[in-house]
Design an enzyme around this catalytic site. Structure first.
Site, mmCIF file in Angstrom:
data_model
loop_
_atom_site.group_PDB
_atom_site.id
_atom_site.type_symbol
_atom_site.label_atom_id
_atom_site.label_comp_id
_atom_site.label_asym_id
_atom_site.label_seq_id
_atom_site.Cartn_x
_atom_site.Cartn_y
_atom_site.Cartn_z
ATOM 1 N N GLU A 42 -6.218 81.049 -1.519
ATOM 2 C CA GLU A 42 -5.552 81.159 0.154
ATOM 3 C C GLU A 42 -5.168 80.199 0.707
ATOM 4 O O GLU A 42 -4.531 79.519 0.333
ATOM 5 C CB GLU A 42 -7.457 80.580 1.128
ATOM 6 N N CYS A 48 -2.927 79.110 9.341
ATOM 7 C CA CYS A 48 -2.529 80.550 8.459
ATOM 8 C C CYS A 48 -3.270 81.470 10.043
ATOM 9 O O CYS A 48 -2.020 82.608 8.711
ATOM 10 C CB CYS A 48 -3.263 80.586 7.736
HETATM 11 P P1 NAP Z 1 -0.338 72.908 0.393
HETATM 12 O O1 NAP Z 1 1.508 72.467 0.554
HETATM 13 O O2 NAP Z 1 -0.055 74.207 -0.775
HETATM 14 O O3 NAP Z 1 -1.361 71.799 0.501
HETATM 15 C C1 NAP Z 1 -2.590 72.305 -0.052
HETATM 16 C C2 NAP Z 1 -3.128 71.489 -0.624
HETATM 17 O O4 NAP Z 1 -2.546 71.052 -2.120
HETATM 18 C C3 NAP Z 1 -3.280 70.364 -0.305
HETATM 19 O O5 NAP Z 1 -4.128 68.814 -0.532
HETATM 20 C C4 NAP Z 1 -1.890 69.262 -1.573
HETATM 21 O O6 NAP Z 1 -2.177 68.048 -1.931
HETATM 22 C C5 NAP Z 1 -2.247 70.124 -2.726
HETATM 23 N N1 NAP Z 1 -1.313 70.100 -3.709
HETATM 24 C C6 NAP Z 1 -0.067 69.999 -3.660
HETATM 25 N N2 NAP Z 1 0.721 70.504 -4.193
HETATM 26 C C7 NAP Z 1 -0.442 70.725 -5.329
HETATM 27 C C8 NAP Z 1 -0.093 70.902 -6.835
HETATM 28 N N3 NAP Z 1 0.875 70.533 -7.414
HETATM 29 N N4 NAP Z 1 -1.405 71.141 -7.613
HETATM 30 C C9 NAP Z 1 -2.557 70.593 -6.753
HETATM 31 N N5 NAP Z 1 -2.601 71.076 -5.296
HETATM 32 C C10 NAP Z 1 -1.592 70.503 -5.421
HETATM 33 O O7 NAP Z 1 -0.569 73.288 1.772
HETATM 34 P P2 NAP Z 1 -0.176 72.376 3.478
HETATM 35 O O8 NAP Z 1 0.578 72.315 3.863
HETATM 36 O O9 NAP Z 1 -1.783 71.420 3.379
HETATM 37 O O10 NAP Z 1 -1.625 73.675 4.353
HETATM 38 C C11 NAP Z 1 -0.364 75.006 5.354
HETATM 39 C C12 NAP Z 1 -0.390 75.575 4.199
HETATM 40 O O11 NAP Z 1 -1.735 76.190 4.446
HETATM 41 C C13 NAP Z 1 0.132 76.830 4.970
HETATM 42 O O12 NAP Z 1 0.768 78.182 4.374
HETATM 43 C C14 NAP Z 1 -0.819 77.963 5.320
HETATM 44 O O13 NAP Z 1 -0.853 79.347 5.939
HETATM 45 C C15 NAP Z 1 -1.754 77.522 4.560
HETATM 46 N N6 NAP Z 1 -3.473 77.987 4.277
HETATM 47 C C16 NAP Z 1 -4.102 79.436 3.842
HETATM 48 C C17 NAP Z 1 -5.095 79.231 4.903
HETATM 49 C C18 NAP Z 1 -6.139 80.656 4.512
HETATM 50 O O14 NAP Z 1 -7.216 80.557 4.545
HETATM 51 N N7 NAP Z 1 -5.546 81.182 3.970
HETATM 52 C C19 NAP Z 1 -6.089 78.835 5.844
HETATM 53 C C20 NAP Z 1 -4.919 76.560 5.879
HETATM 54 C C21 NAP Z 1 -3.921 77.352 5.607
HETATM 55 P P3 NAP Z 1 -0.799 67.100 -1.215
HETATM 56 O O15 NAP Z 1 -1.154 66.672 0.532
HETATM 57 O O16 NAP Z 1 -0.765 65.915 -1.959
HETATM 58 O O17 NAP Z 1 0.630 67.186 -1.382
#
Ligand code: NAP
Length: 519
Positions: free
Chosen positions: A289, A323
């Protein structure tokens, strides 16, 4: 064991206009502040595990305050956690669904009991105001209650067409051990939703919380431990996404990955998980997601006051870090000037300050996020006309950015195409309702959207043509409720997994058909 559950109801949100609730939340904040700077272990196979390297989380409203100290898990920890999850799977997958569901019901009870405390940690760790934090906790409770009921439903015998001379069955079994990778922006709700759906379906998990919100990861793991969830069913490994996350995603024994986060990371996981590793026995299941570029259409026949209110709530609630946040207002040219005038007044009236004092708009999550949002504001100055905001808030400690509006933004501008994830709204002018829908659909995303119009024909048209996973009429485009609004997006917003909906648990299950020839 007979578990008699009444039908699912959403947890009512607290009313923070009541002084009593404000007082209770303040008291919980004070209690939590006294625990700032404590250290928390990882939980692997029920054991508290400490690492040499630590990960510190800080309060985005006062970055010098350390909220908690966590273990920076390494690949070795991830490996052990995955092995523990597989060992626990042997037993856990045979536990009856009602018994598994009971752990979720007990965890929900524990969350209700500790609601103010959970809110307080969230306010401190990720900068939510009282109502936003409480809505997050309520959603976590909702996921637990909803998926508990769903697991029992899916455990019932499934109907099959009778075949003469055979006795046939169709039923669902769990997948195995998987990985849960949540974001920080709904740090309790999304984490709880993905983890509880997986375990109540009979799977076991390694949870790798976001590095911005490990406290919520610890709290959830601790809650499940307190309600007696068997050891190894939920393992917690705090660590960096690029180190621990990548390792777990690529691991040949990872059966599934439930991820919520940015498109960039989601697509990377998709690619990495698709490549079979030596010794791998299955095609990994991925539930991804991702981001959005959500729009609210304001039609010429809209109630403008309601539309302004809906846009402001959707664009600036939790500083636009949802999001589902509205980052584009697409306004019919007939009401454009009037809308812009009203919007300006409304945005200027927003109160900015420390979420612990319950201001409407708080800080963004980190210095990096602040920098990235300010970069987009620079771009916006070239692409549109700045109407309100556009600056960091200099006299406040913390990562604050003024609620910002750009008007006259062209549909193909970066400001109208790319996810900014902060309090920045682009206002676009449409020539007609059909034009507005065309503009709304003109990005790679398709998560949420909303239409303000009094004309039922236009709403019907939007119902068919506005291509988003969650569409709302005459209300804001944030605030999906478990059960009522199954949540998940189209296109690059994700795999449309619809969290909090009747299809969600299927993503953590596989169907088995057994056919016996009768003599
Ligand atoms: P993110 O930077 O993509 O990180 C999400 C998770 O992925 C974190 O736990 C992060 O860990 C981990 N991660 C990072 N690099 C990775 C890799 N190479 N392999 C595996 N895991 C990895 O996103 P965020 O800043 O936390 O959240 C914001 C984003 O989430 C926005 O784009 C928002 O739109 C989206 N979102 C979507 C929904 C939906 O339902 N569609 C809901 C909420 C949020 P680290 O923190 O340790 O880097």
């Amino acid at each position: 064991m007979a578990l008699n559950l009444d039908s699912f109801r959403n947890e009512p949100h607290l009313d923070f206009t009541k002084p009593e609730n404000i007082r209770k939340q303040r008291e919980a904040l004070e209690k939590v502040r006294k625990q700032f700077g404590h250290e928390y272990p990882n939980l692997i196979d029920g054991k508290e595990v400490y690492s040499r390297e630590k990960l510190y989380t800080t309060n985005p409203a006062h970055p010098s305050e350390i909220v908690g100290i966590f273990q920076k898990g390494l690949r070795r920890d991830a490996e052990q956690a995955l092995q523990a999850a597989w060992r626990a799977f042997e037993q856990w997958s045979n536990v009856p669904a009602e018994e598994r569901a009971l752990y979720l019901i007990k965890a929900a009870q524990e969350m209700r009991r500790r609601r103010m405390e959970l809110n307080a940690w969230m306010i401190s760790e990720v900068g939510k105001n009282y109502a936003e934090a409480d809505a997050d906790t309520c959603e976590a409770i909702d996921f637990l209650e909803y998926y508990a009921r769903e697991a029992i439903r899916y455990a019932q015998p499934q109907p099959v067409t009778p075949v003469p001379g055979e006795r046939n069955e169709y039923f669902y079994i769990p997948l195995g051990a998987g990985v849960i990778i949540p974001p920080w922006n709904f740090p309790l709700a999304i984490l709880t939703g993905m983890a509880s759906a997986a375990i109540v379906s009979g799977n076991t998990v390694v949870v790798k919380p976001s590095s911005e919100s490990p406290m919520m990861g610890w709290l959830l793991a601790d809650i499940f431990r307190r309600v007696g969830l068997p050891e190894g069913v939920l393992n917690l490994v705090v660590g960096s996404g690029s180190e621990v996350g990548d390792f777990l995603v690529a691991h040949p024994r990872t059966r599934f990955i439930a991820f919520t986060g940015s498109m960039e990371v989601g697509l990377r996981i998709h690619e990495l998980a698709a490549k079979p590793q030596p010794g791998q026995l299955w095609i990994k299941r991925t539930i991804l997601e991702m981001g959005g570029k959500d729009a609210i259409i304001v039609d010429s026949e809209a109630d403008l006051e309601a539309a302004v209110q809906g846009v402001v709530l959707s664009a600036y609630g939790y500083q636009g870090q949802k999001c589902s946040a509205c980052s584009r207002a697409i306004v019919d040219k007939a009401v454009y000037a009037d809308f812009v005038h009203r919007l300006k007044q409304a945005v200027k009236g927003l109160r900015i300050g420390d979420p612990a004092e319950n201001y409407e708009v708080g800080p963004v999550i980190s210095a990096r996020a602040q920098e990235s949002i300010l970069y987009y504001i620079q771009i916006g100055r070239q692409e549109g006309r700045l109407l309100v905001g556009g600056n960091p808030v200099g006299d406040l400690d913390g990562y604050y950015i003024e609620p910002t509006v750009f008007i006259n933004v062209p549909p193909r501008a970066r400001l109208a195409q790319e996810e900014i994830f902060g309090p920045v709204l682009a206002v676009l002018k449409a020539n007609s309702f059909v034009d507005a829908i065309r503009i709304a659909n003109g990005t790679i995303y398709g998560l949420t959207g909303s239409v303000y119009s009094r004309n039922p024909d236009k709403l019907r048209l939007a119902r068919d043509k506005f291509h988003v996973g969650n569409l709302y009429f005459n209300r804001k485009c944030t605030g999906a409720l478990v059960g009522g609004h199954p949540f998940g997006g189209f296109n690059m917003s994700g795999t449309d997994s619809k969290a909090g909906g009747p299809d969600y648990l299927l993503l953590f299950l596989q169907g088995k058909s057994v056919s016996e020839k009768l003599y």
